[in-house]
Design a protein around this motif. Sequence first.
Motif, PDB file in Angstrom:
ATOM      1  N   THR A 136      44.956  38.441  40.314  1.00 10.30           N
ATOM      2  CA  THR A 136      45.060  39.873  40.539  1.00 10.30           C
ATOM      3  C   THR A 136      46.358  40.437  39.940  1.00 10.30           C
ATOM      4  OG1 THR A 136      43.828  39.580  42.598  1.00 10.30           O
ATOM      5  CG2 THR A 136      44.973  41.671  42.305  1.00 10.30           C
ATOM      6  N   VAL A 137      47.464  39.755  40.162  1.00 11.48           N
ATOM      7  CA  VAL A 137      48.748  40.222  39.630  1.00 11.48           C
ATOM      8  C   VAL A 137      48.739  40.178  38.101  1.00 11.48           C
ATOM      9  CG1 VAL A 137      51.234  39.726  39.525  1.00 11.48           C
ATOM     10  CG2 VAL A 137      50.031  39.615  41.706  1.00 11.48           C
ATOM     11  N   GLU A 138      48.153  39.126  37.536  1.00 18.32           N
ATOM     12  CA  GLU A 138      48.065  39.045  36.074  1.00 18.32           C
ATOM     13  C   GLU A 138      47.228  40.187  35.517  1.00 18.32           C
ATOM     14  OE1 GLU A 138      46.564  35.089  35.481  1.00 18.32           O
ATOM     15  OE2 GLU A 138      48.578  34.250  35.275  1.00 18.32           O
ATOM     16  N   LYS A 139      46.117  40.502  36.177  1.00 17.08           N
ATOM     17  CA  LYS A 139      45.271  41.609  35.721  1.00 17.08           C
ATOM     18  C   LYS A 139      46.016  42.935  35.864  1.00 17.08           C
ATOM     19  CE  LYS A 139      41.288  42.957  34.135  1.00 17.08           C
ATOM     20  NZ  LYS A 139      40.755  42.465  32.863  1.00 17.08           N
ATOM     21  N   ASP A 152      41.350  55.185  37.405  1.00 14.69           N
ATOM     22  CA  ASP A 152      40.147  54.678  38.071  1.00 14.69           C
ATOM     23  C   ASP A 152      39.577  53.463  37.345  1.00 14.69           C
ATOM     24  OD1 ASP A 152      40.295  56.602  40.043  1.00 14.69           O
ATOM     25  OD2 ASP A 152      38.908  57.989  39.040  1.00 14.69           O
ATOM     26  N   GLN A 153      39.578  53.485  36.032  1.00 12.49           N
ATOM     27  CA  GLN A 153      39.084  52.349  35.259  1.00 12.49           C
ATOM     28  C   GLN A 153      39.954  51.119  35.482  1.00 12.49           C
ATOM     29  OE1 GLN A 153      39.148  54.264  31.395  1.00 12.49           O
ATOM     30  NE2 GLN A 153      36.894  54.382  31.326  1.00 12.49           N
ATOM     31  N   ILE A 158      40.711  45.821  38.096  1.00 10.62           N
ATOM     32  CA  ILE A 158      41.464  44.943  39.000  1.00 10.62           C
ATOM     33  C   ILE A 158      40.571  44.464  40.150  1.00 10.62           C
ATOM     34  CG2 ILE A 158      43.394  44.847  40.634  1.00 10.62           C
ATOM     35  CD1 ILE A 158      44.904  46.731  38.685  1.00 10.62           C
ATOM     36  N   GLN A 159      39.747  45.376  40.701  1.00  5.79           N
ATOM     37  CA  GLN A 159      38.832  45.002  41.770  1.00  5.79           C
ATOM     38  C   GLN A 159      37.840  43.937  41.287  1.00  5.79           C
ATOM     39  OE1 GLN A 159      37.209  48.814  42.925  1.00  5.79           O
ATOM     40  NE2 GLN A 159      38.632  49.020  44.637  1.00  5.79           N
ATOM     41  N   LYS A 160      37.357  44.117  40.075  1.00  4.50           N
ATOM     42  CA  LYS A 160      36.427  43.134  39.499  1.00  4.50           C
ATOM     43  C   LYS A 160      37.110  41.769  39.363  1.00  4.50           C
ATOM     44  CE  LYS A 160      33.396  42.297  35.587  1.00  4.50           C
ATOM     45  NZ  LYS A 160      33.001  42.676  34.261  1.00  4.50           N
ATOM     46  N   GLU A 163      37.247  40.084  42.721  1.00  2.00           N
ATOM     47  CA  GLU A 163      35.944  39.529  43.075  1.00  2.00           C
ATOM     48  C   GLU A 163      35.659  38.252  42.307  1.00  2.00           C
ATOM     49  OE1 GLU A 163      33.058  42.621  42.462  1.00  2.00           O
ATOM     50  OE2 GLU A 163      33.958  43.919  43.968  1.00  2.00           O
ATOM     51  N   GLU A 164      35.966  38.233  41.007  1.00  2.00           N
ATOM     52  CA  GLU A 164      35.726  37.042  40.205  1.00  2.00           C
ATOM     53  C   GLU A 164      36.610  35.876  40.661  1.00  2.00           C
ATOM     54  OE1 GLU A 164      36.079  37.866  36.046  1.00  2.00           O
ATOM     55  OE2 GLU A 164      34.525  39.398  36.092  1.00  2.00           O
ATOM     56  N   ALA A 165      37.864  36.172  40.943  1.00  2.00           N
ATOM     57  CA  ALA A 165      38.791  35.131  41.372  1.00  2.00           C
ATOM     58  C   ALA A 165      38.413  34.581  42.745  1.00  2.00           C
ATOM     59  CB  ALA A 165      40.220  35.660  41.392  1.00  2.00           C
ATOM     60  N   THR A 166      37.913  35.450  43.593  1.00  2.00           N
ATOM     61  CA  THR A 166      37.513  35.031  44.925  1.00  2.00           C
ATOM     62  C   THR A 166      36.316  34.108  44.853  1.00  2.00           C
ATOM     63  OG1 THR A 166      38.298  37.101  45.875  1.00  2.00           O
ATOM     64  CG2 THR A 166      36.777  35.798  47.209  1.00  2.00           C
TER      65      THR A 166
END
Length: 166
Positions: A136-139, A152-153, A158-160, A163-166
């Motif tokens: 998340t921090v890297e993104k 917003d984009q 970041i939200q995506k 989710e992927e990392a989780t």
Amino acid sequence: MAEMSKTNATPKKESNLFSILVIPVCLIVCILIYKFVFGDANNFVNNDVHNNPKEGNYFGIVYKGGPIVPVLMSLFLIVVVYTIERLLTISRAKGIGNVDEFLKSVKHSLDHGNLDAALAACDKQRGTVANVVKATVEKYKQMESESNMTKDQKVIAIQKEVEEAT
């Protein structure tokens, strides 16, 4: 990103192999226990498996339960094995140190705008929680340099990533 997916591939293969092997191994172990421990001739009158079990001998009584006994024992053993595996996996997900202290240090670093310190804390902590925070921090760091995206984009990206990392 490519590095994370490569490192996650090996544990997934090991996990799949573990899941595939647990059930037959548990069944074989329980059949062997049923045949050689519960079905031992010493558990029965006149040392004959076809006779009744000796009085008070629970192994003989269980053996007389029939072929459903190893199946039920297998199911119980599978539950125990998977419970232990999940406990080990969850304990490994925490990483090396205390998760609360780790999150406080990351929050402190982020509050002061020090992304590199937050990433260093993630590297030090290791574990699944640290991997998700690090991704998340890297993104976020990558999104800071993006000028052609709206806020917003960036948030959606970041939200995506979370989710992927989780």
